[in-house]
Design an enzyme around this catalytic site. Structure first.
Site, mmCIF file in Angstrom:
data_model
loop_
_atom_site.group_PDB
_atom_site.id
_atom_site.type_symbol
_atom_site.label_atom_id
_atom_site.label_comp_id
_atom_site.label_asym_id
_atom_site.label_seq_id
_atom_site.Cartn_x
_atom_site.Cartn_y
_atom_site.Cartn_z
ATOM 1 N N THR A 46 -3.210 -14.234 -12.023
ATOM 2 C CA THR A 46 -3.989 -14.357 -13.268
ATOM 3 C C THR A 46 -3.095 -14.016 -14.461
ATOM 4 O O THR A 46 -3.336 -14.484 -15.567
ATOM 5 C CB THR A 46 -5.208 -13.411 -13.246
ATOM 6 O OG1 THR A 46 -4.800 -12.130 -12.733
ATOM 7 C CG2 THR A 46 -6.309 -13.968 -12.377
ATOM 8 N N LYS A 68 6.091 -11.149 -4.162
ATOM 9 C CA LYS A 68 6.150 -11.547 -5.574
ATOM 10 C C LYS A 68 7.602 -11.697 -6.056
ATOM 11 O O LYS A 68 7.860 -12.222 -7.122
ATOM 12 C CB LYS A 68 5.393 -10.542 -6.437
ATOM 13 C CG LYS A 68 3.877 -10.496 -6.140
ATOM 14 C CD LYS A 68 3.180 -9.442 -6.983
ATOM 15 C CE LYS A 68 1.735 -9.183 -6.577
ATOM 16 N NZ LYS A 68 0.773 -10.167 -7.112
ATOM 17 N N HIS A 80 -9.367 -12.848 -1.513
ATOM 18 C CA HIS A 80 -8.325 -12.780 -2.541
ATOM 19 C C HIS A 80 -6.915 -12.798 -2.000
ATOM 20 O O HIS A 80 -5.971 -12.627 -2.764
ATOM 21 C CB HIS A 80 -8.477 -11.513 -3.374
ATOM 22 C CG HIS A 80 -9.672 -11.508 -4.258
ATOM 23 N ND1 HIS A 80 -9.642 -11.990 -5.546
ATOM 24 C CD2 HIS A 80 -10.934 -11.110 -4.040
ATOM 25 C CE1 HIS A 80 -10.844 -11.860 -6.083
ATOM 26 N NE2 HIS A 80 -11.650 -11.337 -5.181
HETATM 27 C C1 AZC Z 1 -5.105 -10.563 -5.884
HETATM 28 C C2 AZC Z 1 -4.204 -11.734 -5.496
HETATM 29 O O1 AZC Z 1 -2.993 -11.250 -4.993
HETATM 30 C C3 AZC Z 1 -3.935 -12.562 -6.735
HETATM 31 O O2 AZC Z 1 -3.191 -13.694 -6.393
HETATM 32 C C4 AZC Z 1 -5.255 -12.981 -7.360
HETATM 33 O O3 AZC Z 1 -5.023 -13.622 -8.582
HETATM 34 C C5 AZC Z 1 -6.136 -11.765 -7.605
HETATM 35 O O4 AZC Z 1 -6.325 -11.053 -6.409
HETATM 36 C C6 AZC Z 1 -7.493 -12.138 -8.149
HETATM 37 O O5 AZC Z 1 -8.098 -13.086 -7.330
HETATM 38 N N1 AZC Z 1 -5.414 -9.776 -4.736
HETATM 39 C C7 AZC Z 1 -5.543 -8.458 -4.826
HETATM 40 O O6 AZC Z 1 -5.342 -7.870 -5.868
HETATM 41 N N2 AZC Z 1 -5.923 -7.891 -3.648
HETATM 42 C C8 AZC Z 1 -6.130 -6.578 -3.466
HETATM 43 C C9 AZC Z 1 -6.677 -6.195 -2.168
HETATM 44 O O7 AZC Z 1 -5.873 -5.776 -4.326
#
Ligand code: AZC
Length: 828
Positions: free
Chosen positions: A671, A569, A372
């Site tokens: 998302t 961000k 992720h």
């Molecule tokens: C997030 C990513 O930052 C985001 O871009 C993505 O849409 C989301 O996962 C779902 O895939 N990552 C996290 O939240 N990561 C952690 C470790 O919390």
């Protein structure tokens, strides 16, 4: 195949708890209020009344749940186990009512009992068992799996305290514990008879079994009990209810009498404290690891509980252990559960007596891994000594996996020892670490990224060596979000408008909204669209006044940036834009400009000083801008405290402009960007994560693009990026930065924002300055187009109409076909 009657009557009494007429529901609510909640209609608080309604709804879910389980058993299906340290579910009631088609009868029953369903729904405290995108994605996927009939169990931790609740005091974030269980949780059912034991620490010892084979057993120093709590997850009108199974850690002994008797009162409960701490609290960091022992203990805890549970179910169905991988597909939601690779090996080899090769064949055909994030600080690795003291047997197993794996690497890349060292599961440098992403890649048959760009960058950079060894393992599955919660539940006004025009098929086939495209050219429809949008904004306006005391103008443009606070961000880039407009207006008070309301929301990790300073900056700018008569009615800045799922449901529908302004190459997918566009907001964004695919879907002309590409970001940095030169050559940027550093927004304190400014001027690792002018120019185009409300509405409608691809139903179909190889079934 035998047909199951559905909903299956369980007890034939007057109210069999499946009836859904208004009369039956009224009776059931009162019955639950009296016998379960323990109060009367006259005395019940809204909170108690909520509980009674929730029990009434849960009663109606149970028949579906048992029918689903029976059906999966009958068809002997392969089951997806979604292992995730986080499930950010949001409140259940409204979503369950929608999915069960119970909203209208319940609304009426509640009204006839003298209460308002909206008020009752607001009583539910949401289970904040996640940080952000990763945890919320897991929740959207559970909704889609139940909707599509994908047999699935979500496995995680039942944290006693979820993500902290956020207060803003004097502009700063203050964290308060989130005791979400204060009034109990009517949705969950505790199943103590299915508890399992999980060990920690201790040592290993060899022994010889009756066939003369050398075996190893682990003798843990302490053992805790994992008790499952089940929450049924109902699909949208599919008749299916899957299981979210969250584990609570408890002591095997509640009390050590021997210690108590010898006067050691602390020691008498010591084991209990250790055990109960494991599921006590969610780590509030997203995308930054904290190498804390407790975190590894948590990860091992729920992963081991889940695997033991699967094996129990597998054997109980009368199957042999060596067919395990045929019946279970385990998805690792990031590396948090990746210790599961070693744990399954341990269970198969040590506990079930399989030989290594067979156990590895099973294991490596069971797991898949979703990555992720590309941020290096998020790649989990554990100091080896710590790992050894908590999981000594697992370290031995990992060493064996690693030795066999590295000899395979050497076979492919003879002599390339640098590569061998990069790919090793154990980082042999310095202190020595166990690299969890490497373990996940080695133990999985599929590895996926969460948006096209992200997957390409994984292949090119972070996981390049693994891609070169096993290109066939890598696959992209672009994220999606559920249109049930994020459109139907959150935005009933716009949903009703859509349904009036194209029917309600979009709820489980979001592509059907394509039919709205033609209506973008229909002036009457556009006018209706704007009326609805205005009503939704009024709703949020009222909330803002209540929550912050700030009154905003619902006819101003709602320009929204909500997500975790993180430098990549770039919430602070948004601040630079606000101040640029502010100084423009100060210079030219008569400048014509559509009024804008800037809405921020999001939590900062408690230990992340820079993120917390960004929150303070936003609030400091808000304080000055909102009280300056020169810009009154033109600019308003609001920081909405305690951003969570419930607040998201209020915010996304009301947005005109969605800010997706991360540094290209940093946001894996995003998302929130999908939730906004589905609700008809236009996006201003960089070519990052899923923005790229959203832009392709909605049409480039309906998306505000700015900034460097991921490649340009890399080359800019490689060429020796000098942010100060940009600052010196851009008078508008200089004015903004100088005003912050002069103390204009900090009651003359010139030091407050110094760390932030120094970083921007000296290194600016997220390239705010490089993207500044492009962002400002793009925002000026936004302003220009917003003046033409007809054009804006056209673009908004086309955005909403073309978001079909970003339904989590599409994502889950791709996982099912390309990764899990499971078939969606319908109820038998
Ligand atoms: C997030 C990513 O930052 C985001 O871009 C993505 O849409 C989301 O996962 C779902 O895939 N990552 C996290 O939240 N990561 C952690 C470790 O919390």
């Amino acid at each position: 195949m035998e047909k199951l009657a559905f909903p299956a009557p369980i007890v034939q009494i007057e109210d069999d708890r499946t009836a859904t007429s208004v009369e039956a529901l009224k009776r059931a609510i009162l019955d639950n209020l009296y016998y379960i909640v323990g109060t009367t209609q006259a005395n019940a608080s809204n909170q108690e009344f909520f509980a009674a309604v929730a029990y009434t709804v849960r009663d109606r879910i149970l028949a579906r749940w048992f029918a689903t389980l029976a059906c999966y058993k009958q068809q002997d299906v392969r089951v997806v186990c979604y292992l995730s340290a986080e499930f950010l579910m949001g409140p259940h009631l409204a979503n369950n009512l929608l999915n069960l088609d119970l909203e209208e009868p319940i609304r009426q029953a509640v009204a006839e009992l003298g209460r308002d369903l909206g008020v009752i729904e607001e009583q539910e405290s949401e289970p904040g068992l996640g940080n952000g995108g990763l945890g919320r994605l897991a929740a959207c996927y559970l909704d889609s799996m139940a909707t599509l009939g994908v047999p699935a169990i979500g496995y995680g931790i039942r944290y006693e305290f979820g993500i902290f609740s956020q207060q803003i005091r004097d502009g700063w974030q203050v964290e308060l514990t989130d005791y979400w269980l204060r009034y109990g949780n009517p949705w969950e059912i505790r199943h103590p008879h299915e508890a399992v034991e999980v060990g920690y620490g201790g040592r290993t010892e060899g022994w010889t079994d009756s066939t003369g084979r050398y075996r190893v057993r682990w003798v843990p120093a302490s053992v805790v009990r994992g008790v499952p709590y089940n929450t049924p997850i109902v699909g949208y009108r599919s008749g299916i209810a899957n299981d979210l199974r969250l584990w609570r850690s408890e002591s095997t002994e509640s009390f050590y009498f021997d210690r108590f008797n010898s006067g050691d009162y602390q020691g008498a409960v010591a084991g209990k404290t250790f055990a109960e701490n494991i599921s006590k609290v969610l780590y509030p960091n997203d995308e930054e690891i904290q190498g804390k022992e407790l975190r590894l203990q948590q990860q091992y805890f729920f992963t081991s509980c889940a695997l033991q549970d699967m094996i129990r179910l597998h054997l109980r169905a009368g199957r042999q252990i060596d067919t395990f991988h045929e019946k279970w597909a385990i998805q690792l939601n990031d590396t948090h559960p990746s210790i599961g690779v070693a744990e399954l090996m341990r269970l198969l080899v040590d506990e079930h007596g399989l030989d290594w090769e067979k156990a590895w064949e099973i294991t490596s055909n069971t797991f898949s891994y979703t990555n992720h994030t590309l941020l290096p600080e998020a790649l989990e690795r554990w100091p080896r000594p710590m790992f050894a003291s908590i999981l000594p047997r697992h370290l031995e197993i990992i060493n064996e996996i690693n030795a066999r794996f590295l000899s395979e690497v050497r076979k492919h890349f003879d002599g390339d020892e640098a590569r061998v060292s990069r790919m090793s599961i154990i980082d042999e440098h310095g202190e020595k670490f166990v690299r969890m992403a490497n373990l996940a890649c080695v133990g999985s048959y599929r590895v996926n990224g969460v948006a096209a760009l992200h997957t390409e960058l994984l292949k090119k950079e972070v996981l390049r060596d693994f891609y070169e060894l096993w290109p066939e393992k890598f696959i992209n599955v672009t994220n999606g979000v559920t249109p049930r919660r994020w459109l139907a539940v959150s935005n009933p006004e716009q949903s009703a408008l859509m349904t009036r025009r194209v029917g309600n098929g979009w709820l489980n086939n979001l592509d059907e909204l394509k039919q709205l495209e033609g209506l973008a050219e229909d002036a009457a429809f556009r006018a209706e669209w704007r009326r609805v949008q205005h009503d939704v904004k009024v709703r949020l306006t009222n909330y803002i006044l209540e929550a912050t005391g700030i009154s905003v103008d619902p006819s101003s443009m709602f320009d929204v940036l909500v997500k975790r606070i993180h430098e990549y961000k770039r919430q602070h880039l948004k601040v630079l834009h606000i101040l640029t407009l502010y100084f423009r207006l100060k210079r030219k008070p008569n400048l014509e400009m559509a009024p804008r309301t800037f809405l921020f929301g999001g939590k900062a990790a408690p230990g992340y000083a820079m993120a917390k300073l960004i929150i303070k900056l936003i609030n400091s700018v808000a304080e000055v801008v909102n009280t300056d008569p020169d810009v009154k009615h033109r600019l308003k800045v609001v920081f909405l405290p305690d951003y969570d799922v419930s607040l998201g449901q209020k915010v996304y529908p009301a947005a005109d402009l969605s800010e997706q302004i991360s540094t290209a190459g940093k946001e894996a997918s995003g998302t929130g960007n999908m939730k906004f566009a589905m609700n008809g907001a236009l996006t201003i964004g960089t070519l990052d994560g899923a923005n790229i695919e959203i832009r392709d879907a909605v049409g480039h002309e309906n998306f505000f693009l700015f900034g460097l590409t991921a490649d340009q970001v890399q080359s800019t940095l490689a060429q020796g990026y000098r942010p100060r030169a940009i600052y010196e050559s851009n008078p508008f940027l200089r004015e903004v930065i100088d005003s912050i550093s002069s103390g204009q927004f900090s009651h003359r304190d010139q030091n407050l924002f110094r760390p932030l400014l120094d970083q921007l001027l000296n290194s600016d690792p997220y390239l705010l300055f490089a993207d500044y002018q492009s962002y400002i120019d793009c925002q000026d185009r936004v302003t220009e187009i917003y003046r033409d409300q007809e054009q804006w509405s056209r673009m908004a409608i086309l955005n909403a109409a073309r978001m079909g691809k970003f339904s989590s139903d599409r994502s889950i179909r791709e996982y099912s076909e390309n990764i899990w190889r499971v078939a969606a079934i319908t109820l038998c």
